[in-house]
Scaffold this motif. Structure first.
Motif, PDB file in Angstrom:
ATOM      1  N   GLY A  17      31.027  45.782  12.470  1.00 37.45           N
ATOM      2  CA  GLY A  17      31.450  45.036  13.464  1.00 37.45           C
ATOM      3  C   GLY A  17      31.534  45.601  14.859  1.00 37.45           C
ATOM      4  O   GLY A  17      32.706  46.692  15.119  1.00 37.45           O
ATOM      5  N   SER A  18      31.503  45.322  15.640  1.00 37.28           N
ATOM      6  CA  SER A  18      32.474  46.241  17.349  1.00 37.28           C
ATOM      7  C   SER A  18      33.154  45.094  17.852  1.00 37.28           C
ATOM      8  O   SER A  18      32.019  43.841  18.369  1.00 37.28           O
ATOM      9  CB  SER A  18      31.033  46.400  17.818  1.00 37.28           C
ATOM     10  N   LEU A  19      33.832  45.232  18.062  1.00 36.34           N
ATOM     11  CA  LEU A  19      34.796  44.389  18.461  1.00 36.34           C
ATOM     12  C   LEU A  19      34.768  44.261  19.916  1.00 36.34           C
ATOM     13  O   LEU A  19      34.665  43.367  21.092  1.00 36.34           O
ATOM     14  CB  LEU A  19      36.673  44.338  18.196  1.00 36.34           C
ATOM     15  N   LYS A  20      34.597  45.432  20.269  1.00 42.01           N
ATOM     16  CA  LYS A  20      34.573  46.015  22.160  1.00 42.01           C
ATOM     17  C   LYS A  20      33.093  45.655  22.955  1.00 42.01           C
ATOM     18  O   LYS A  20      33.503  44.864  24.107  1.00 42.01           O
ATOM     19  CB  LYS A  20      34.889  47.177  22.203  1.00 42.01           C
ATOM     20  N   PHE A  21      32.071  45.498  22.156  1.00 38.90           N
ATOM     21  CA  PHE A  21      30.189  45.563  22.674  1.00 38.90           C
ATOM     22  C   PHE A  21      30.083  44.194  22.050  1.00 38.90           C
ATOM     23  O   PHE A  21      28.976  44.301  22.572  1.00 38.90           O
ATOM     24  CB  PHE A  21      29.721  46.440  22.472  1.00 38.90           C
ATOM     25  N   ALA A  22      30.541  43.753  21.151  1.00 35.94           N
ATOM     26  CA  ALA A  22      30.081  42.441  20.170  1.00 35.94           C
ATOM     27  C   ALA A  22      28.807  42.037  20.113  1.00 35.94           C
ATOM     28  O   ALA A  22      28.362  41.903  20.411  1.00 35.94           O
ATOM     29  CB  ALA A  22      30.265  41.560  21.644  1.00 35.94           C
ATOM     30  N   TYR A  23      29.091  43.283  19.314  1.00 38.88           N
ATOM     31  CA  TYR A  23      27.593  43.284  18.297  1.00 38.88           C
ATOM     32  C   TYR A  23      27.926  43.889  16.962  1.00 38.88           C
ATOM     33  O   TYR A  23      28.970  44.528  16.428  1.00 38.88           O
ATOM     34  CB  TYR A  23      26.519  44.125  19.048  1.00 38.88           C
ATOM     35  N   LEU A  24      27.081  44.183  16.036  1.00 39.44           N
ATOM     36  CA  LEU A  24      27.190  44.027  14.802  1.00 39.44           C
ATOM     37  C   LEU A  24      26.343  45.373  15.051  1.00 39.44           C
ATOM     38  O   LEU A  24      24.617  45.754  15.279  1.00 39.44           O
ATOM     39  CB  LEU A  24      26.076  43.067  14.114  1.00 39.44           C
ATOM     40  N   GLU A  25      26.530  46.583  14.133  1.00 37.13           N
ATOM     41  CA  GLU A  25      26.144  48.583  14.270  1.00 37.13           C
ATOM     42  C   GLU A  25      25.307  48.169  12.772  1.00 37.13           C
ATOM     43  O   GLU A  25      26.463  47.935  11.667  1.00 37.13           O
ATOM     44  CB  GLU A  25      26.734  49.410  14.654  1.00 37.13           C
ATOM     45  N   ARG A  26      24.313  48.899  12.799  1.00 33.13           N
ATOM     46  CA  ARG A  26      23.479  49.131  11.616  1.00 33.13           C
ATOM     47  C   ARG A  26      23.762  50.800  11.733  1.00 33.13           C
ATOM     48  O   ARG A  26      22.823  51.526  12.164  1.00 33.13           O
ATOM     49  CB  ARG A  26      22.154  48.640  11.584  1.00 33.13           C
ATOM     50  N   LEU A  27      23.778  51.341  11.336  1.00 35.68           N
ATOM     51  CA  LEU A  27      24.341  52.605  10.401  1.00 35.68           C
ATOM     52  C   LEU A  27      23.281  53.292   9.467  1.00 35.68           C
ATOM     53  O   LEU A  27      23.436  53.080   8.461  1.00 35.68           O
ATOM     54  CB  LEU A  27      25.805  53.265  10.028  1.00 35.68           C
ATOM     55  N   VAL A  28      22.404  54.196   9.978  1.00 34.99           N
ATOM     56  CA  VAL A  28      21.512  54.666   8.633  1.00 34.99           C
ATOM     57  C   VAL A  28      22.168  55.825   8.124  1.00 34.99           C
ATOM     58  O   VAL A  28      22.197  56.745   8.548  1.00 34.99           O
ATOM     59  CB  VAL A  28      19.650  54.937   9.124  1.00 34.99           C
ATOM     60  N   LEU A  29      21.726  55.797   6.774  1.00 34.83           N
ATOM     61  CA  LEU A  29      22.377  57.070   6.590  1.00 34.83           C
ATOM     62  C   LEU A  29      20.907  57.841   4.657  1.00 34.83           C
ATOM     63  O   LEU A  29      20.545  57.307   5.033  1.00 34.83           O
ATOM     64  CB  LEU A  29      23.635  56.368   5.404  1.00 34.83           C
ATOM     65  N   ARG A  30      21.549  59.046   5.516  1.00 33.99           N
ATOM     66  CA  ARG A  30      20.788  60.441   4.924  1.00 33.99           C
ATOM     67  C   ARG A  30      21.964  61.370   3.860  1.00 33.99           C
ATOM     68  O   ARG A  30      22.152  62.216   4.713  1.00 33.99           O
ATOM     69  CB  ARG A  30      19.943  60.903   5.581  1.00 33.99           C
ATOM     70  N   ASP A  31      21.179  61.453   2.434  1.00 36.83           N
ATOM     71  CA  ASP A  31      21.926  62.528   1.969  1.00 36.83           C
ATOM     72  C   ASP A  31      23.873  62.236   2.540  1.00 36.83           C
ATOM     73  O   ASP A  31      24.529  63.336   2.798  1.00 36.83           O
ATOM     74  CB  ASP A  31      21.388  63.851   2.518  1.00 36.83           C
ATOM     75  N   GLY A  32      24.285  61.266   2.537  1.00 35.93           N
ATOM     76  CA  GLY A  32      25.946  60.884   2.719  1.00 35.93           C
ATOM     77  C   GLY A  32      26.029  61.125   4.167  1.00 35.93           C
ATOM     78  O   GLY A  32      27.093  61.588   4.451  1.00 35.93           O
ATOM     79  N   GLU A  33      25.093  61.358   5.111  1.00 30.63           N
ATOM     80  CA  GLU A  33      25.597  61.391   6.636  1.00 30.63           C
ATOM     81  C   GLU A  33      24.451  60.075   7.785  1.00 30.63           C
ATOM     82  O   GLU A  33      23.665  59.476   7.384  1.00 30.63           O
ATOM     83  CB  GLU A  33      24.841  62.535   6.718  1.00 30.63           C
ATOM     84  N   VAL A  34      25.129  59.864   8.527  1.00 30.54           N
ATOM     85  CA  VAL A  34      24.927  58.976   9.644  1.00 30.54           C
ATOM     86  C   VAL A  34      23.904  59.452   9.870  1.00 30.54           C
ATOM     87  O   VAL A  34      24.150  60.839  11.072  1.00 30.54           O
ATOM     88  CB  VAL A  34      26.191  58.609  10.195  1.00 30.54           C
ATOM     89  N   VAL A  35      22.419  59.419  10.242  1.00 27.52           N
ATOM     90  CA  VAL A  35      21.685  59.675  10.670  1.00 27.52           C
ATOM     91  C   VAL A  35      20.564  58.875  12.101  1.00 27.52           C
ATOM     92  O   VAL A  35      20.282  59.414  12.774  1.00 27.52           O
ATOM     93  CB  VAL A  35      19.965  60.018   9.683  1.00 27.52           C
ATOM     94  N   ALA A  36      21.215  58.039  12.104  1.00 29.11           N
ATOM     95  CA  ALA A  36      20.912  56.770  12.931  1.00 29.11           C
ATOM     96  C   ALA A  36      21.685  55.592  12.847  1.00 29.11           C
ATOM     97  O   ALA A  36      21.648  55.070  12.451  1.00 29.11           O
ATOM     98  CB  ALA A  36      19.090  56.460  12.474  1.00 29.11           C
ATOM     99  N   ARG A  37      21.280  55.162  14.481  1.00 28.15           N
ATOM    100  CA  ARG A  37      21.802  53.785  14.727  1.00 28.15           C
ATOM    101  C   ARG A  37      21.350  52.672  15.066  1.00 28.15           C
ATOM    102  O   ARG A  37      20.293  52.935  15.854  1.00 28.15           O
ATOM    103  CB  ARG A  37      23.499  53.682  15.597  1.00 28.15           C
ATOM    104  N   GLU A  38      21.914  51.481  15.136  1.00 28.45           N
ATOM    105  CA  GLU A  38      20.792  50.588  16.169  1.00 28.45           C
ATOM    106  C   GLU A  38      22.078  49.621  15.997  1.00 28.45           C
ATOM    107  O   GLU A  38      22.750  48.270  14.962  1.00 28.45           O
ATOM    108  CB  GLU A  38      19.869  49.949  15.019  1.00 28.45           C
ATOM    109  N   LYS A  39      21.766  49.225  17.213  1.00 27.78           N
ATOM    110  CA  LYS A  39      22.330  47.647  18.116  1.00 27.78           C
ATOM    111  C   LYS A  39      21.693  46.424  17.133  1.00 27.78           C
ATOM    112  O   LYS A  39      20.929  45.787  17.359  1.00 27.78           O
ATOM    113  CB  LYS A  39      23.137  47.634  18.964  1.00 27.78           C
ATOM    114  N   VAL A  40      22.808  45.922  16.288  1.00 31.27           N
ATOM    115  CA  VAL A  40      21.747  44.099  16.062  1.00 31.27           C
ATOM    116  C   VAL A  40      22.885  42.785  16.227  1.00 31.27           C
ATOM    117  O   VAL A  40      24.255  43.511  16.815  1.00 31.27           O
ATOM    118  CB  VAL A  40      21.707  44.279  14.759  1.00 31.27           C
ATOM    119  N   LEU A  41      22.162  41.589  16.509  1.00 27.76           N
ATOM    120  CA  LEU A  41      23.130  40.614  17.176  1.00 27.76           C
ATOM    121  C   LEU A  41      23.841  40.730  18.404  1.00 27.76           C
ATOM    122  O   LEU A  41      24.850  40.936  18.401  1.00 27.76           O
ATOM    123  CB  LEU A  41      24.498  40.539  16.596  1.00 27.76           C
TER     124      LEU A  41
END
Length: 373
Positions: A317-341
């Motif tokens: 969750g993001s308090l500052k920007f008022a959204y839910l963030e989806r983090l895509v993981l691959r081999d234990g690393e963050v490879v992509a981000r998406e804003k939801v809600l």
């Protein structure tokens, strides 16, 4: 179908162990329009800080102002039996989790700001109790940070169990960044590890060392307000607020120093420099950092089949920007981000419930269930 741009963020490790961030733009395919909707579960809750789901399908929700709510079949009941709680600044009644073997032992764990001890104000405490009918009973405090302070900043307060049944919790640096996070004799700026009954495990990293808080598991943290067990590795993942920039995701390891405030990607709120170092020998680099800050709160891995496109992702969750963030993981690393809600409000907590659905708590609004279309 349309292309949604995402930022691919890959953490590379150099020969000296430092971490650097390489940003490239990638795209992810998504259908036109929304792919989910929200359904209100309980509205009109001022600051719903934590959520826990009971076996009968009901829900416990902490309200930072000092109320524990039982939500069952759309009805809301205030649960009595809480200890005295100080509501000060960012602190009050905070997290709630169930014991992994709740159905056999009935233990519920809560974090709150306790006034017990010396000095005015309070500090983060952890307790457990059982629910008898609609009331807490058998309450006992397992740990209390010290000393008390009237500072309203950085209580931490998230709780999680690992796959071996050890209890972990966070206490933020309490706004005393130059005193607490790097000093093992002081509470604050730490992750702690206990047995479920409050005993200190014999293999905690600082057990047997003089003048040290022996419940400490890791140190050099600022204000961890996200904590979750990885569903496959069993390790505890946290995220923590940076200052102006430098919010971090870290994987907690025994005895490790995560660097605050000696290393950080952030700066002071005034714009001045805290330190010129982002990495240093003997200090763990973050798995990922948000710069600029999103003010992260709440954290959940998606293991459910309810959301095929989200499976194995990390939600924050993001308090500052008022959204839910989806983090895509691959081999234990963050490879992509998406804003939801986007625009839902100050999102305080996110949990995947036993029914497989994801629930979020939003300040000033209440609890919402995310339903795929």
């Amino acid at each position: 179908m349309r292309q949604l741009p995402l930022i691919c963020v890959t953490i590379l490790t150099c020969a000296t162990g430092c971490a650097r961030q390489v940003e490239t733009e990638i795209t992810a395919r998504a259908p036109e329009g929304a792919v989910h909707r929200t359904e209100a579960v309980a509205e009109g809750i001022g600051q719903p800080w934590g959520m826990a789901f009971l076996p009968d399908g009901s829900m416990l929700v902490t309200e930072k102002g000092g109320e524990l709510l039982l939500i069952r079949d759309g009805e809301r009941t205030q649960v009595p039996g809480l200890p005295e709680t100080v509501v000060i600044g960012q602190g009050g009644l905070m997290d709630v989790v169930l014991h992994p073997e709740y159905e056999s032992n009935g233990w519920i764990y809560l974090s709150y700001v306790s006034p017990e001890g010396n000095g005015a104000g309070g500090n983060t405490a952890i307790m457990r109790a059982r629910l008898q009918g609609d009331r807490l009973v058998d309450g006992e405090q397992l740990y209390k940070g010290s000393p008390n302070t009237e500072s309203g900043r950085h209580f931490g307060s998230r709780i999680a169990f690992d796959s071996s049944g050890f209890l972990y919790f966070s206490i933020g640096d309490r706004g005393a960044r130059d005193q607490n996070p790097q000093d093992l004799a002081r509470d604050g700026g730490k992750i702690y590890r206990l047995h479920d009954d409050g005993r200190i495990p014999a293999d905690n990293p600082f057990v047997g060392k003089d003048g040290v808080k022996q419940a400490i598991y890791s140190y050099g943290h600022r204000n961890p307000q996200g904590m979750v067990r990885h569903p496959e590795t069993g390790k505890i993942w946290i995220h923590e607020h940076g200052p102006r920039g430098g919010d971090e995701i870290n994987i907690v390891a025994a005895g490790k120093n995560y660097g605050w405030p000696l290393v950080t990607y952030g700066i002071n709120y005034s714009g001045t420099e805290i330190t010129d170092r982002k990495e240093a020998p003997g200090m763990e680099p973050p798995l990922f950092h948000w710069t600029p800050s999103i003010a992260p709160s709440g954290m959940a891995f998606v293991t459910s089949d309810k959301y095929p496109e989200w499976k194995d992702c990390l939600l924050v969750g993001s308090l500052k920007f008022a959204y839910l963030e989806r983090l895509v993981l691959r081999d234990g690393e963050v490879v992509a981000r998406e804003k939801v809600l986007e625009g839902i409000g100050r999102l305080r907590d996110v949990r995947q419930a036993p029914d497989g659905f994801v629930y979020v708590s939003v300040e000033g609004r209440g609890i919402f269930k995310i339903l795929p279309l």
